[in-house]
Design an enzyme around this catalytic site. Sequence first.
Site, PDB file in Angstrom:
ATOM      1  N   SER A  14      25.147 -19.847 -49.281  1.00 49.73           N
ATOM      2  CA  SER A  14      25.694 -19.339 -48.017  1.00 49.73           C
ATOM      3  C   SER A  14      24.778 -18.309 -47.355  1.00 49.73           C
ATOM      4  CB  SER A  14      27.067 -18.705 -48.253  1.00 49.73           C
ATOM      5  OG  SER A  14      27.497 -18.088 -47.055  1.00 49.73           O
ATOM      6  N   SER A  16      25.981 -16.538 -44.822  1.00 54.57           N
ATOM      7  CA  SER A  16      26.881 -15.579 -44.169  1.00 54.57           C
ATOM      8  C   SER A  16      26.566 -14.120 -44.526  1.00 54.57           C
ATOM      9  CB  SER A  16      28.338 -15.909 -44.496  1.00 54.57           C
ATOM     10  OG  SER A  16      28.683 -17.128 -43.888  1.00 54.57           O
ATOM     11  N   LYS A  63      39.496 -23.584 -48.159  1.00 49.25           N
ATOM     12  CA  LYS A  63      40.066 -23.244 -46.847  1.00 49.25           C
ATOM     13  C   LYS A  63      41.566 -23.556 -46.755  1.00 49.25           C
ATOM     14  CE  LYS A  63      35.666 -23.690 -44.585  1.00 49.25           C
ATOM     15  NZ  LYS A  63      34.828 -24.242 -43.550  1.00 49.25           N
ATOM     16  N   ASN A  84      39.271 -20.097 -42.364  1.00 53.27           N
ATOM     17  CA  ASN A  84      37.925 -19.718 -42.840  1.00 53.27           C
ATOM     18  C   ASN A  84      37.635 -18.230 -42.655  1.00 53.27           C
ATOM     19  OD1 ASN A  84      37.393 -19.558 -40.035  1.00 53.27           O
ATOM     20  ND2 ASN A  84      35.248 -20.052 -40.386  1.00 53.27           N
ATOM     21  N   ASP A  99      35.837 -22.016 -37.314  1.00 51.47           N
ATOM     22  CA  ASP A  99      34.992 -23.223 -37.358  1.00 51.47           C
ATOM     23  C   ASP A  99      35.208 -24.086 -36.114  1.00 51.47           C
ATOM     24  OD1 ASP A  99      33.842 -22.738 -39.857  1.00 51.47           O
ATOM     25  OD2 ASP A  99      35.464 -23.764 -40.918  1.00 51.47           O
ATOM     26  N   GLY A 120      34.744 -37.518 -43.640  1.00 52.83           N
ATOM     27  CA  GLY A 120      35.362 -36.471 -44.458  1.00 52.83           C
ATOM     28  C   GLY A 120      36.757 -36.148 -43.950  1.00 52.83           C
ATOM     29  N   ALA A 121      37.582 -35.590 -44.840  1.00 53.03           N
ATOM     30  CA  ALA A 121      38.973 -35.292 -44.478  1.00 53.03           C
ATOM     31  C   ALA A 121      39.421 -33.958 -45.060  1.00 53.03           C
ATOM     32  CB  ALA A 121      39.878 -36.425 -44.977  1.00 53.03           C
ATOM     33  N   GLY A 122      38.465 -33.055 -45.268  1.00 52.00           N
ATOM     34  CA  GLY A 122      38.801 -31.733 -45.813  1.00 52.00           C
ATOM     35  C   GLY A 122      39.121 -30.735 -44.715  1.00 52.00           C
ATOM     36  N   GLY A 123      39.002 -29.451 -45.055  1.00 51.43           N
ATOM     37  CA  GLY A 123      39.355 -28.388 -44.108  1.00 51.43           C
ATOM     38  C   GLY A 123      38.528 -28.436 -42.838  1.00 51.43           C
ATOM     39  N   GLY A 228      23.902 -27.961 -39.208  1.00 55.91           N
ATOM     40  CA  GLY A 228      25.039 -27.048 -39.052  1.00 55.91           C
ATOM     41  C   GLY A 228      24.667 -25.630 -38.645  1.00 55.91           C
TER      42      GLY A 228
HETATM   43  N1  LIG Z   1      27.854 -25.089 -40.516  1.00 51.94           N
HETATM   44  C1  LIG Z   1      28.995 -24.476 -40.673  1.00 51.94           C
HETATM   45  O1  LIG Z   1      29.247 -23.432 -40.061  1.00 51.94           O
HETATM   46  C2  LIG Z   1      30.031 -25.061 -41.588  1.00 51.94           C
HETATM   47  C3  LIG Z   1      31.369 -24.695 -41.372  1.00 51.94           C
HETATM   48  C4  LIG Z   1      32.316 -25.261 -42.213  1.00 51.94           C
HETATM   49  C5  LIG Z   1      31.956 -26.136 -43.233  1.00 51.94           C
HETATM   50  N2  LIG Z   1      30.644 -26.458 -43.417  1.00 51.94           N
HETATM   51  C6  LIG Z   1      30.281 -27.419 -44.492  1.00 51.94           C
HETATM   52  O2  LIG Z   1      31.164 -28.525 -44.400  1.00 51.94           O
HETATM   53  C7  LIG Z   1      31.276 -29.171 -45.672  1.00 51.94           C
HETATM   54  C8  LIG Z   1      32.736 -29.497 -45.992  1.00 51.94           C
HETATM   55  O3  LIG Z   1      33.500 -28.328 -46.083  1.00 51.94           O
HETATM   56  P1  LIG Z   1      35.107 -28.425 -46.295  1.00 51.94           P
HETATM   57  O4  LIG Z   1      35.588 -27.041 -46.426  1.00 51.94           O
HETATM   58  O5  LIG Z   1      35.710 -29.312 -45.259  1.00 51.94           O
HETATM   59  O6  LIG Z   1      35.165 -29.167 -47.716  1.00 51.94           O
HETATM   60  P2  LIG Z   1      36.418 -29.821 -48.458  1.00 51.94           P
HETATM   61  O7  LIG Z   1      37.707 -29.379 -47.850  1.00 51.94           O
HETATM   62  O8  LIG Z   1      36.205 -29.632 -49.905  1.00 51.94           O
HETATM   63  O9  LIG Z   1      36.270 -31.412 -48.108  1.00 51.94           O
HETATM   64  C9  LIG Z   1      35.174 -32.118 -48.599  1.00 51.94           C
HETATM   65  C10 LIG Z   1      35.223 -33.554 -48.076  1.00 51.94           C
HETATM   66  O10 LIG Z   1      33.997 -34.179 -48.488  1.00 51.94           O
HETATM   67  C11 LIG Z   1      34.314 -35.428 -49.097  1.00 51.94           C
HETATM   68  N3  LIG Z   1      33.275 -35.688 -50.089  1.00 51.94           N
HETATM   69  C12 LIG Z   1      32.823 -34.853 -51.066  1.00 51.94           C
HETATM   70  N4  LIG Z   1      31.809 -35.413 -51.746  1.00 51.94           N
HETATM   71  C13 LIG Z   1      31.602 -36.648 -51.193  1.00 51.94           C
HETATM   72  C14 LIG Z   1      30.708 -37.698 -51.453  1.00 51.94           C
HETATM   73  N5  LIG Z   1      29.807 -37.620 -52.427  1.00 51.94           N
HETATM   74  N6  LIG Z   1      30.779 -38.798 -50.666  1.00 51.94           N
HETATM   75  C15 LIG Z   1      31.677 -38.893 -49.664  1.00 51.94           C
HETATM   76  N7  LIG Z   1      32.566 -37.913 -49.363  1.00 51.94           N
HETATM   77  C16 LIG Z   1      32.533 -36.806 -50.126  1.00 51.94           C
HETATM   78  C17 LIG Z   1      35.689 -35.264 -49.703  1.00 51.94           C
HETATM   79  O11 LIG Z   1      36.264 -36.545 -49.888  1.00 51.94           O
HETATM   80  P3  LIG Z   1      37.501 -36.807 -50.918  1.00 51.94           P
HETATM   81  O12 LIG Z   1      38.756 -36.434 -50.162  1.00 51.94           O
HETATM   82  O13 LIG Z   1      37.405 -38.269 -51.207  1.00 51.94           O
HETATM   83  O14 LIG Z   1      37.263 -35.936 -52.126  1.00 51.94           O
HETATM   84  C18 LIG Z   1      36.360 -34.416 -48.610  1.00 51.94           C
HETATM   85  O15 LIG Z   1      36.838 -35.254 -47.577  1.00 51.94           O
HETATM   86  C19 LIG Z   1      30.604 -28.242 -46.667  1.00 51.94           C
HETATM   87  O16 LIG Z   1      29.324 -28.761 -46.926  1.00 51.94           O
HETATM   88  C20 LIG Z   1      30.500 -26.926 -45.916  1.00 51.94           C
HETATM   89  O17 LIG Z   1      29.405 -26.151 -46.361  1.00 51.94           O
HETATM   90  C21 LIG Z   1      29.676 -25.937 -42.605  1.00 51.94           C
END
Ligand SMILES: NC(=O)c1ccc[n+]([C@@H]2O[C@H](COP(=O)([O-])OP(=O)(O)OC[C@H]3O[C@@H](n4cnc5c(N)ncnc54)[C@H](OP(=O)(O)O)[C@@H]3O)[C@@H](O)[C@H]2O)c1
Length: 263
Positions: A14, A16, A63, A84, A99, A120-123, A228
Amino acid sequence: MQLFTIFGNPVSHSRSPLMHNYVFKKRGIDACYTRTQLSDGSKLRDVFFAKGLSGANVTVPHKEAAFGACDEIRGIAKEIGAVNTLINENGRLIGYNTDADGFIATIQSFGTLKNALILGAGGTARALATVLRRHTIEPVILNRSSGRLDYFSENGYQAYSWETFTPDAYDLIINTTSAGLSDDLLPLSAPLLTQLLSRSRCAIDVIYGKETPFLHEVKRAELPFKDGSDMLLEQGVLANHLFMHGTVSTDTIRPIMQQSFLY
Ligand SMILES: NC(=O)c1ccc[n+]([C@@H]2O[C@H](COP(=O)([O-])OP(=O)(O)OC[C@H]3O[C@@H](n4cnc5c(N)ncnc54)[C@H](OP(=O)(O)O)[C@@H]3O)[C@@H](O)[C@H]2O)c1
C-alpha cells in the site's frame, strides 16, 4: 499526535502511508499513518480502538467487514455496503466510501461511456457499480464464482459467473479482482479476455504500481488504459479531507498528495 492506519491483507504494497504522511508533513500536521496487517476482519473494530486511531483506510479483503463494524455509515457507502475510510468521531466509528467518487474522477478523460464490464464482485466492484449507475453508465458484473453475485442481482444489476456469462461489447472493462496483485494471474481466461478487449473502447485496472497480466493484455490490444494510480490519488484526497474533518479543501490536498507519487 493523531494516528491513522490502513487495514488490509496483504497491506505491504500500500502507498497510502506515503501519500497521507506526505500531506501531514507538508501541512505541519502532527499525525502519523501506518500499515496494519489484519487477517481476521472481525477484529477490525477492536484493533481500531485499541490502537487509539483517529481514522483509517481499509483495503482488500476487509471493506465489507468494515461496513459491519461501524456505528454509523455516511454517504454512498450506505448503498454500496462496503467502507474504505473510517473516522473516530468522539468514540463512534463512522464509515465512508471514497473509492466510488475517486473512480468517477479518473474516468472523465475517457469521454462519454454508455456501459462498463466490471471483473470481480468484491467491495470495489460494489462501489464502482453503484457510482457508475448513478452516472448513467450501465455496469455489468462478471465474477469467477457465484457466491458474491446475490448482492448485485438483488440490486438489479446484470451479474454473471464465468459459467453463465455470454460476451458482449462494453465501452469500458475494469479489473477490480485481486488477480495480479500479488500473483501473475489474469482475472479471467485469456481467450475470453482477448475477445472482450477486441470489442472494448478502453480499460482500467484498479491495481497500481505494477503492470498486471490484465494491463499487459490491454496494452497488446492497443486500447487507451489507466492503472489504479489516479483512483488511488483521488480516493486518498477524499479520505484525507475526511481525516481533517472537512477543514482542508480537496483542491488544497490534491497537489500536495500528487507530489508524494514522485517518491
Ligand atoms: N487504486 C485504488 O485506489 C484501489 C481502490 C480499491 C481497491 N483497489 C484494488 O482492488 C482490488 C480488489 O479489492 P476488493 O476490496 O474489491 O477485494 P475483495 O472484496 O477481496 O474482492 C476480490 C475479488 O477478486 C476476485 N478474485 C480474486 N482472485 C481472483 C483470481 N485469481 N481470478 C479471478 N478473480 C479473482 C474475487 O472473486 P471470488 O468472489 O470468486 O473470490 C472477488 O470478486 C485489490 O487489488 C485492491 O488493491 C484499488
